[in-house]
Design a protein around this motif. Structure first.
Motif, PDB file in Angstrom:
ATOM      1  N   VAL A  91      31.308  -8.142  20.695  1.00 35.00           N
ATOM      2  CA  VAL A  91      32.589  -8.577  21.235  1.00 35.00           C
ATOM      3  C   VAL A  91      33.230  -9.545  20.244  1.00 35.00           C
ATOM      4  N   VAL A  92      34.472  -9.304  19.895  1.00 35.91           N
ATOM      5  CA  VAL A  92      35.210 -10.226  19.027  1.00 35.91           C
ATOM      6  C   VAL A  92      36.234 -10.963  19.872  1.00 35.91           C
ATOM      7  N   LYS A  93      36.588 -12.175  19.406  1.00 33.86           N
ATOM      8  CA  LYS A  93      37.454 -13.035  20.209  1.00 33.86           C
ATOM      9  C   LYS A  93      38.691 -13.470  19.437  1.00 33.86           C
ATOM     10  N   ASP A  94      39.636 -13.983  20.207  1.00 33.41           N
ATOM     11  CA  ASP A  94      40.864 -14.567  19.667  1.00 33.41           C
ATOM     12  C   ASP A  94      41.546 -13.627  18.665  1.00 33.41           C
ATOM     13  N   ILE A  95      41.806 -12.413  19.104  1.00 31.73           N
ATOM     14  CA  ILE A  95      42.428 -11.417  18.220  1.00 31.73           C
ATOM     15  C   ILE A  95      43.941 -11.626  18.250  1.00 31.73           C
ATOM     16  N   LEU A  96      44.502 -11.825  17.084  1.00 32.61           N
ATOM     17  CA  LEU A  96      45.948 -12.011  16.956  1.00 32.61           C
ATOM     18  C   LEU A  96      46.491 -10.965  15.993  1.00 32.61           C
ATOM     19  N   SER A 121      54.338  -9.912  21.179  1.00 32.48           N
ATOM     20  CA  SER A 121      53.741 -11.121  21.731  1.00 32.48           C
ATOM     21  C   SER A 121      53.172 -11.961  20.595  1.00 32.48           C
ATOM     22  N   SER A 122      53.280 -13.267  20.719  1.00 32.12           N
ATOM     23  CA  SER A 122      52.752 -14.177  19.701  1.00 32.12           C
ATOM     24  C   SER A 122      51.450 -14.833  20.133  1.00 32.12           C
ATOM     25  N   SER A 123      50.943 -14.476  21.313  1.00 29.90           N
ATOM     26  CA  SER A 123      49.694 -15.055  21.816  1.00 29.90           C
ATOM     27  C   SER A 123      48.512 -14.163  21.468  1.00 29.90           C
ATOM     28  N   ALA A 124      47.372 -14.775  21.308  1.00 31.37           N
ATOM     29  CA  ALA A 124      46.160 -14.045  20.932  1.00 31.37           C
ATOM     30  C   ALA A 124      45.492 -13.439  22.168  1.00 31.37           C
ATOM     31  N   VAL A 125      44.791 -12.314  21.956  1.00 35.34           N
ATOM     32  CA  VAL A 125      43.996 -11.679  23.003  1.00 35.34           C
ATOM     33  C   VAL A 125      42.642 -12.375  23.040  1.00 35.34           C
ATOM     34  N   ALA A 126      42.208 -12.751  24.236  1.00 32.98           N
ATOM     35  CA  ALA A 126      40.987 -13.566  24.360  1.00 32.98           C
ATOM     36  C   ALA A 126      39.769 -12.873  23.773  1.00 32.98           C
ATOM     37  N   GLU A 127      39.561 -11.593  24.091  1.00 29.89           N
ATOM     38  CA  GLU A 127      38.408 -10.873  23.553  1.00 29.89           C
ATOM     39  C   GLU A 127      38.672  -9.386  23.528  1.00 29.89           C
ATOM     40  N   LEU A 128      37.901  -8.717  22.657  1.00 33.13           N
ATOM     41  CA  LEU A 128      38.006  -7.264  22.521  1.00 33.13           C
ATOM     42  C   LEU A 128      36.595  -6.697  22.492  1.00 33.13           C
ATOM     43  N   LYS A 129      36.274  -5.919  23.524  1.00 37.71           N
ATOM     44  CA  LYS A 129      34.927  -5.367  23.663  1.00 37.71           C
ATOM     45  C   LYS A 129      34.750  -4.161  22.743  1.00 37.71           C
ATOM     46  N   PRO A 130      33.528  -3.749  22.482  1.00 37.10           N
ATOM     47  CA  PRO A 130      33.275  -2.572  21.644  1.00 37.10           C
ATOM     48  C   PRO A 130      33.974  -1.334  22.192  1.00 37.10           C
ATOM     49  N   ASP A 131      34.473  -0.526  21.270  1.00 33.63           N
ATOM     50  CA  ASP A 131      35.169   0.737  21.590  1.00 33.63           C
ATOM     51  C   ASP A 131      36.455   0.524  22.387  1.00 33.63           C
ATOM     52  N   CYS A 175      51.435  -6.002   8.454  1.00 36.75           N
ATOM     53  CA  CYS A 175      50.664  -6.206   9.675  1.00 36.75           C
ATOM     54  C   CYS A 175      49.414  -7.030   9.347  1.00 36.75           C
ATOM     55  N   ALA A 176      49.245  -8.123  10.036  1.00 39.10           N
ATOM     56  CA  ALA A 176      48.112  -9.028   9.799  1.00 39.10           C
ATOM     57  C   ALA A 176      47.287  -9.152  11.075  1.00 39.10           C
ATOM     58  N   VAL A 177      45.972  -9.136  10.926  1.00 43.27           N
ATOM     59  CA  VAL A 177      45.036  -9.246  12.051  1.00 43.27           C
ATOM     60  C   VAL A 177      44.059 -10.384  11.767  1.00 43.27           C
ATOM     61  N   SER A 178      43.955 -11.278  12.715  1.00 50.73           N
ATOM     62  CA  SER A 178      42.949 -12.346  12.614  1.00 50.73           C
ATOM     63  C   SER A 178      42.101 -12.339  13.882  1.00 50.73           C
ATOM     64  N   TYR A 179      40.801 -12.667  13.740  1.00 54.27           N
ATOM     65  CA  TYR A 179      39.902 -12.671  14.901  1.00 54.27           C
ATOM     66  C   TYR A 179      38.688 -13.534  14.575  1.00 54.27           C
ATOM     67  N   THR A 180      37.884 -13.764  15.583  1.00 55.03           N
ATOM     68  CA  THR A 180      36.669 -14.571  15.446  1.00 55.03           C
ATOM     69  C   THR A 180      35.471 -13.749  15.895  1.00 55.03           C
ATOM     70  N   THR A 236      29.510 -15.009  15.860  1.00 57.67           N
ATOM     71  CA  THR A 236      28.874 -16.141  15.177  1.00 57.67           C
ATOM     72  C   THR A 236      29.858 -17.277  14.905  1.00 57.67           C
ATOM     73  N   GLY A 237      31.145 -17.092  15.282  1.00 57.17           N
ATOM     74  CA  GLY A 237      32.139 -18.134  15.081  1.00 57.17           C
ATOM     75  C   GLY A 237      32.875 -18.033  13.758  1.00 57.17           C
ATOM     76  N   GLU A 238      32.589 -16.977  12.988  1.00 58.11           N
ATOM     77  CA  GLU A 238      33.260 -16.809  11.696  1.00 58.11           C
ATOM     78  C   GLU A 238      34.671 -16.258  11.920  1.00 58.11           C
ATOM     79  N   LYS A 239      35.636 -16.899  11.271  1.00 54.60           N
ATOM     80  CA  LYS A 239      37.030 -16.457  11.393  1.00 54.60           C
ATOM     81  C   LYS A 239      37.323 -15.417  10.309  1.00 54.60           C
ATOM     82  N   MET A 240      37.885 -14.266  10.737  1.00 55.57           N
ATOM     83  CA  MET A 240      38.169 -13.146   9.838  1.00 55.57           C
ATOM     84  C   MET A 240      39.680 -12.876   9.836  1.00 55.57           C
TER      85      MET A 240
END
Length: 399
Positions: free
Chosen positions: A80-85, A102-112, A133-138, A141-145
C-alpha cells in the motif's frame, strides 16, 4: 487514443490523449446502376468507409478546440502506498496552466488499484504545448518518491481570417470577413458573428428574406471544405449618441471582434474569437458635407430636391458659413447662391434642403457646392457628392 506510459518502482503511470476518429473522405469510383461492376464498386465503397472509420485517428489539435487527456496511476506492487498526489500542468510558450481537477492528495492506494482523472483544456495558443504530469507518493517504509512524464503536441491554426473595411458616405462601415479552412477536414460552420464595439450597431448581410423566413446565402449545408474560402458581410452603423457627435468617430476606431464556432466530422466543437478589429476612420477636414436624401432616378430638366447635412468637425472652433452653388455642364442649381448659413458651433450639424435639375441624360454626378468660413476666409469645395440617374420624362412615364 494516443497512449504514453511510465513504470516506477511501485506505481505505473498511464497518460492517453482522448480523440475521436476521423471520417475518411475519398473520391468514390462509381458507375451507372445498369453497368456490370455496380455491385463491386458499392461493396468496395462501403468496406473502405468502415475501415477508415475504425482505424483513422486524428492526431492534430487545432486552435480553439478542446484538448482532452486520460490520466491513470496504477499500483503494480503488493504494498500500500500513501499520500499520492497527481499533478497535471500544461506548458505553453507563454504560460504554465494547472489542469488538475483536485490539488489534494489521496490518502492511500492499495495494490491493483488506480487513480483516474480526465482533464480538458480549450487551447488558445498556437505552437508547441507540453503536458507535464508529476506523481509523488510515500512508500510503506516512509520513503518519499517522485517522478514525471511529458506529452508534447502541436497546436495548429485551423482558419485563416482576413478582413476588409469599406467606408460609406452615410457613416456606415461595411466589413467583409474572408474565412478559409486550412485544415485537412471539412468544417460545419455553426456560427460566424460580429460582436460590435460600444459605438456601433451591426446588421448581418449573410441571409436572404423569403417570406417570414431568412435563408442563408450559403445554402442549407454550411460546410466549408479544406482550403475553401467564404466571405461574410456585415454593416455597422454608429449609435445615435455617437452619430450626433461628428468629432467622436475619427482616427483609429475599434469596430468589434468576430466570433467563429465550427464543428468537425463527429461533432467536436471549436471556437475562435479574433482580437478587436480596428479601422482608420476617413478624414473629413474641418467641415463635412454629406447627403441625407436624394432620389435614385429623376426626369430630364425637371427640378428635384436633395437634403444635405453640414457638420463642423472641429472640437473647438465656431464657423460662420456661406453657401455658393456653382453650375456644371449638366447640373444646374435652383435658388440663391452666396446665402448666409449662420454660425455653426463645434461638433454640431445643420440640415439644408436644396433644389437642382439636370440638362443631360444618364448617370450624372452632383457637384458644385462651395462652403466658405468667413472667420478664416477659407473655402471648402464639394464635388462628386453623389450620383443620380437622369431619364427622359417619357421613359419614366412609360415604365
Amino acid at each position: 487514443p494516443n497512449c504514453n506510459q511510465a513504470k516506477h518502482a511501485h506505481l505505473r503511470f498511464l497518460m492517453m490523449r482522448l480523440t475521436k476518429p476521423t471520417l475518411f473522405t475519398n473520391i468514390p469510383v462509381t458507375c451507372e446502376e445498369r453497368d456490370l461492376p455496380v455491385e463491386c464498386f458499392l461493396f468496395l465503397l462501403k468496406t473502405t468507409l468502415v475501415l477508415k472509420i475504425l482505424f483513422s485517428l486524428d492526431r492534430n489539435i487545432f486552435l480553439g478546440e478542446t484538448f482532452s487527456s486520460y490520466i491513470s496511476v496504477h499500483n503494480d506492487s503488493n504494498q500500500v502506498v500513501k499520500d499520492i498526489l497527481v499533478k497535471a500542468d500544461l506548458q505553453t510558450s507563454s504560460q504554465r496552466l494547472n489542469l488538475s481537477a483536485s490539488s489534494s492528495a489521496v490518502a492511500e492506494l492499495k495494490p491493483d488499484c488506480c487513480i483516474d482523472d480526465v482533464i480538458h483544456h480549450e487551447v488558445k495558443e498556437i505552437g508547441t504545448h507540453i503536458l507535464v504530469c508529476a506523481v509523488s507518493y510515500t512508500t510503506q517504509t516512509g520513503e518519499k518518491m517522485y517522478f514525471r512524464k511529458f506529452f508534447k503536441f502541436q497546436v495548429l491554426k485551423p482558419l485563416d481570417v482576413k478582413t476588409k473595411f469599406y467606408n460609406a458616405e452615410t457613416d456606415e462601415v461595411f466589413l467583409e470577413a474572408q474565412i478559409q479552412n486550412i485544415t485537412t477536414s471539412p468544417m460545419f460552420m455553426e456560427k460566424v458573428s460580429l460582436e460590435p464595439s460600444i459605438m456601433y450597431n451591426v446588421a448581418e448581410l449573410n441571409a436572404l428574406s423569403q417570406g417570414e423566413e431568412s435563408v442563408s446565402t450559403f445554402g442549407t449545408r454550411t460546410y466549408l471544405q479544406p482550403m475553401d474560402t467564404r466571405q461574410y458581410l456585415y454593416c455597422l452603423k454608429p449609435k445615435q449618441e455617437f452619430a450626433e457627435k461628428a468629432g467622436v468617430i475619427k482616427g483609429v476606431t475599434v469596430i468589434g471582434k468576430l466570433d467563429i464556432v465550427w464543428k468537425t466530422n463527429l461533432g467536436e466543437k471549436g471556437r475562435l474569437q479574433t482580437s478587436q478589429l480596428q479601422r482608420m476612420a476617413p478624414g473629413y477636414g474641418d467641415v463635412r458635407l454629406s447627403l441625407e436624401t436624394i432620389p435614385d432616378t429623376v426626369n430630364l430638366e425637371e427640378p428635384f430636391d436633395i437634403t444635405c447635412k453640414i457638420t463642423n468637425c472641429s472640437s473647438e472652433r465656431t464657423m460662420d458659413l456661406v453657401l455658393e452653388m456653382c453650375n456644371t455642364n449638366s447640373i444646374h442649381w435652383c435658388g440663391v447662391s452666396g446665402r448666409q448659413l449662420g454660425k455653426l458651433h463645434p461638433s454640431s450639424s445643420l440640415h439644408l434642403a436644396l433644389t437642382l435639375l439636370s440638362s443631360v441624360q444618364g448617370l450624372q454626378s452632383v457637384s458644385g457646392l462651395r462652403l466658405t468660413d468667413t472667420f478664416l476666409k477659407r473655402t471648402y469645395e464639394y464635388d462628386d457628392i453623389a450620383q443620380v440617374c437622369v431619364v427622359s420624362s417619357k421613359v419614366k412615364e412609360g415604365s
